[in-house]
Design an enzyme around this catalytic site. Structure first.
Site, mmCIF file in Angstrom:
data_model
loop_
_atom_site.group_PDB
_atom_site.id
_atom_site.type_symbol
_atom_site.label_atom_id
_atom_site.label_comp_id
_atom_site.label_asym_id
_atom_site.label_seq_id
_atom_site.Cartn_x
_atom_site.Cartn_y
_atom_site.Cartn_z
ATOM 1 N N ARG A 159 -5.181 -4.806 6.583
ATOM 2 C CA ARG A 159 -3.944 -4.009 6.544
ATOM 3 C C ARG A 159 -4.382 -2.586 6.180
ATOM 4 N NH1 ARG A 159 -0.834 -5.234 1.538
ATOM 5 N NH2 ARG A 159 0.192 -6.911 2.651
ATOM 6 N N ASP A 196 -4.084 -7.674 -1.643
ATOM 7 C CA ASP A 196 -3.718 -6.258 -1.738
ATOM 8 C C ASP A 196 -4.873 -5.458 -2.337
ATOM 9 O OD1 ASP A 196 -1.169 -6.731 -0.817
ATOM 10 O OD2 ASP A 196 -0.199 -6.596 -2.771
ATOM 11 N N MET A 197 -4.873 -4.140 -2.096
ATOM 12 C CA MET A 197 -5.893 -3.287 -2.713
ATOM 13 C C MET A 197 -5.264 -2.506 -3.861
ATOM 14 S SD MET A 197 -8.999 -2.601 -2.865
ATOM 15 C CE MET A 197 -9.819 -3.100 -1.351
ATOM 16 N N LYS A 201 -2.072 4.085 3.352
ATOM 17 C CA LYS A 201 -2.627 5.379 2.920
ATOM 18 C C LYS A 201 -3.219 5.281 1.520
ATOM 19 C CE LYS A 201 0.381 8.268 5.735
ATOM 20 N NZ LYS A 201 1.283 9.434 5.770
ATOM 21 N N GLY A 202 -2.613 4.433 0.660
ATOM 22 C CA GLY A 202 -3.092 4.309 -0.714
ATOM 23 C C GLY A 202 -2.053 4.801 -1.692
ATOM 24 N N ALA A 203 -1.807 4.012 -2.751
ATOM 25 C CA ALA A 203 -0.681 4.290 -3.641
ATOM 26 C C ALA A 203 -1.096 4.668 -5.058
ATOM 27 C CB ALA A 203 0.218 3.052 -3.694
ATOM 28 N N THR A 206 2.670 1.503 7.359
ATOM 29 C CA THR A 206 3.108 2.878 7.059
ATOM 30 C C THR A 206 4.572 3.060 7.465
ATOM 31 O OG1 THR A 206 2.689 5.230 7.507
ATOM 32 C CG2 THR A 206 2.259 3.725 9.326
ATOM 33 N N HIS A 207 5.234 4.019 6.786
ATOM 34 C CA HIS A 207 6.597 4.403 7.206
ATOM 35 C C HIS A 207 6.556 5.751 7.898
ATOM 36 C CE1 HIS A 207 6.515 2.240 3.351
ATOM 37 N NE2 HIS A 207 7.377 1.451 3.968
ATOM 38 N N ARG A 222 5.666 3.044 -8.440
ATOM 39 C CA ARG A 222 4.829 3.598 -7.355
ATOM 40 C C ARG A 222 5.694 3.995 -6.157
ATOM 41 N NH1 ARG A 222 1.210 -0.427 -9.036
ATOM 42 N NH2 ARG A 222 1.750 -1.796 -7.306
ATOM 43 N N ARG A 223 6.801 3.254 -5.927
ATOM 44 C CA ARG A 223 7.703 3.624 -4.818
ATOM 45 C C ARG A 223 8.395 4.944 -5.136
ATOM 46 N NH1 ARG A 223 5.050 -0.264 -3.820
ATOM 47 N NH2 ARG A 223 3.783 1.443 -3.083
HETATM 48 P P1 FDA Z 1 3.983 8.814 3.488
HETATM 49 O O1 FDA Z 1 3.888 8.612 2.008
HETATM 50 O O2 FDA Z 1 3.339 10.024 4.076
HETATM 51 O O3 FDA Z 1 5.500 8.757 3.872
HETATM 52 C C1 FDA Z 1 5.957 8.971 5.197
HETATM 53 C C2 FDA Z 1 7.469 8.825 5.214
HETATM 54 O O4 FDA Z 1 7.810 7.471 4.903
HETATM 55 C C3 FDA Z 1 8.209 9.648 4.157
HETATM 56 O O5 FDA Z 1 8.458 10.946 4.609
HETATM 57 C C4 FDA Z 1 9.468 8.840 3.956
HETATM 58 O O6 FDA Z 1 10.367 9.058 5.000
HETATM 59 C C5 FDA Z 1 8.970 7.428 4.076
HETATM 60 N N1 FDA Z 1 8.601 6.831 2.773
HETATM 61 C C6 FDA Z 1 7.367 6.605 2.315
HETATM 62 N N2 FDA Z 1 7.404 6.028 1.090
HETATM 63 C C7 FDA Z 1 8.704 5.933 0.776
HETATM 64 C C8 FDA Z 1 9.405 5.431 -0.350
HETATM 65 N N3 FDA Z 1 8.786 4.917 -1.400
HETATM 66 N N4 FDA Z 1 10.755 5.482 -0.311
HETATM 67 C C9 FDA Z 1 11.413 5.981 0.747
HETATM 68 N N5 FDA Z 1 10.809 6.464 1.833
HETATM 69 C C10 FDA Z 1 9.476 6.442 1.854
HETATM 70 N N6 FDA Z 1 -0.933 0.739 -1.165
HETATM 71 C C11 FDA Z 1 -2.059 0.366 -1.809
HETATM 72 O O7 FDA Z 1 -2.695 1.196 -2.455
HETATM 73 N N7 FDA Z 1 -2.486 -0.938 -1.755
HETATM 74 C C12 FDA Z 1 -1.840 -1.890 -1.021
HETATM 75 O O8 FDA Z 1 -2.260 -3.056 -0.997
HETATM 76 C C13 FDA Z 1 -0.661 -1.491 -0.316
HETATM 77 N N8 FDA Z 1 0.046 -2.388 0.432
HETATM 78 C C14 FDA Z 1 1.068 -1.925 1.243
HETATM 79 C C15 FDA Z 1 1.699 -2.802 2.110
HETATM 80 C C16 FDA Z 1 2.653 -2.322 3.009
HETATM 81 C C17 FDA Z 1 3.284 -3.264 3.981
HETATM 82 C C18 FDA Z 1 3.005 -0.932 3.002
HETATM 83 C C19 FDA Z 1 3.986 -0.389 3.963
HETATM 84 C C20 FDA Z 1 2.419 -0.085 2.084
HETATM 85 C C21 FDA Z 1 1.463 -0.575 1.187
HETATM 86 N N9 FDA Z 1 0.886 0.277 0.253
HETATM 87 C C22 FDA Z 1 -0.228 -0.154 -0.421
HETATM 88 C C23 FDA Z 1 1.491 1.594 -0.043
HETATM 89 C C24 FDA Z 1 0.874 2.709 0.757
HETATM 90 O O9 FDA Z 1 -0.437 2.943 0.334
HETATM 91 C C25 FDA Z 1 1.676 4.010 0.618
HETATM 92 O O10 FDA Z 1 1.701 4.407 -0.728
HETATM 93 C C26 FDA Z 1 3.104 3.913 1.104
HETATM 94 O O11 FDA Z 1 3.219 3.099 2.238
HETATM 95 C C27 FDA Z 1 3.635 5.318 1.489
HETATM 96 O O12 FDA Z 1 2.857 5.866 2.518
HETATM 97 P P2 FDA Z 1 3.349 6.020 4.042
HETATM 98 O O13 FDA Z 1 2.252 5.517 4.902
HETATM 99 O O14 FDA Z 1 4.643 5.357 4.235
HETATM 100 O O15 FDA Z 1 3.382 7.582 4.290
#
Ligand code: FDA
Length: 305
Positions: free
Chosen positions: A183, A130-131, A186-188, A225-226, A287-288
């Site tokens: 993978r 993971d990053m 977007k970044g958390a 991504t979601h 973070r979620r």
């Molecule tokens: P965005 O945040 O724009 O959300 C788009 C839509 O998705 C929202 O409108 C909502 O509907 C839904 N959604 C998103 N997050 C939600 C939540 N918490 N609860 C409910 N609905 C939600 N980051 C990182 O920095 N290092 C890593 O190694 C990883 N690894 C990783 C693995 C996997 C499998 C995923 C899916 C994500 C990660 N992440 C991560 C997290 C990632 O960086 C990011 O913070 C989240 O996926 C949220 O971004 P989205 O791409 O979903 O888009």
């Protein structure tokens, strides 16, 4: 503002110490966390596999402060890999270098992860690193490149790239040049404007740009991504370029957009679910909440049901 607040809270050691031990905290986290034990993780993985989706298992934890803790974290992953092979789960593992002791000793973390990659190789499996925050980007990518360069680890270890970082396009090109699976997310974490896009539209535009580079590379990558816009852009590009659904996978987090996960599988796309488990759930859970503060209301409502 709420995003920043939850990210700051995710870094609080004192709140974490209290929250992780509390029953109410454990109940709240169950929305995103599969449970506290390996058995819980196995049960969730089975259920997800039955829906036609693969899994990546994350033994939750980060910022380990002593060698014993790092070794103990790795031991849980070894147990998990044994379980994956024993009960034939369709799953691989995801880990964080701060959990494997990189803050204590880089060589220690490298040896621990190498041990896990070798274990994964023996059972025809895969380790995703993971990053984490940008303090770790260079070290994490260097370690993945170094481990992947060892002939028996080839294609058994992969990296994560965050589209909010300006540097990511160069990192993607370098990883692809070495044939390393990525993978894309977007970044958390909270990163400054000096190194990261601050506007969602810029993060998203970069996400789409990087997805295209990755899909054209011919390497098996994960689009994590979601965001339906990102997913639709990926599908559109794959169709236009005749990139087969079997040559990459979508990835989403356990408990998030289950409707969309199912829809993608029904349409014939590959879907992997990131399933976190273990008692050290607090930073992951916060973070979620940071990603979607409305989750707080949702979780509280369920708690009192
Ligand atoms: P965005 O945040 O724009 O959300 C788009 C839509 O998705 C929202 O409108 C909502 O509907 C839904 N959604 C998103 N997050 C939600 C939540 N918490 N609860 C409910 N609905 C939600 N980051 C990182 O920095 N290092 C890593 O190694 C990883 N690894 C990783 C693995 C996997 C499998 C995923 C899916 C994500 C990660 N992440 C991560 C997290 C990632 O960086 C990011 O913070 C989240 O996926 C949220 O971004 P989205 O791409 O979903 O888009």
């Amino acid at each position: 503002m709420l995003r920043a607040l939850f990210i700051t809270l995710s870094e609080s050691r004192s709140i974490r110490a209290v929250a992780e031990k509390s029953r109410i905290g454990q109940r709240m986290s169950s929305r995103f966390v599969a449970g506290m034990t390996v058995a819980d993780a196995v049960a969730t993985t089975r259920a997800v596999n039955e829906l036609g989706m693969t899994v990546t298992l994350d033994n939750l934890g980060e910022n380990t402060t002593n060698v014993e803790e790092a070794k103990q974290s790795a031991a849980v992953y070894h147990e998990m890999l044994d379980e994956i092979a024993r009960v034939d789960l369709k799953a691989n593992i995801s880990l964080k270098l701060t959990h494997m002791g990189i803050d204590i000793d880089e060589q220690l973390a490298c040896d621990i992860v190498n041990g896990l990659v070798e274990h994964a190789t023996r059972i025809d499996n895969f380790v995703r690193v993971d990053m984490e925050g940008s303090d770790y980007t260079d070290r994490t990518l260097a370690l993945v490149h170094a481990l992947h360069a060892r002939p028996k680890n080839k294609n058994r270890v992969g990296a994560v790239i965050q589209s909010y970082l300006y540097r990511s396009e160069k990192d993607v090109e370098k990883l692809c040049a070495d044939g390393i699976r990525i993978r894309l997310c977007k970044g958390a974490y909270k990163e400054p404007a000096s190194i990261a896009f601050q506007d969602k539209k810029d993060v998203d535009a970069n996400y789409v740009r990087l997805t295209k580079i990755m899909l054209e590379s011919g390497i098996y990558h994960g689009i994590a991504t979601h965001d339906e816009k990102m997913i639709n852009a990926t599908i559109e590009f794959a169709r236009a370029e005749n990139i087969s659904p079997g040559s990459f996978e979508f990835q989403m987090l356990h408990g998030i957009r289950r409707d969309l996960q199912k829809k993608l599988v029904d349409e014939g796309w590959r879907q992997r679910v990131y399933v976190p488990f273990g008692p050290e759930w607090y930073p992951y859970f916060m973070r979620r909440l940071a990603e979607r503060p409305a989750n707080v209301l949702f979780i509280l409502r369920n708690l009192f049901r």
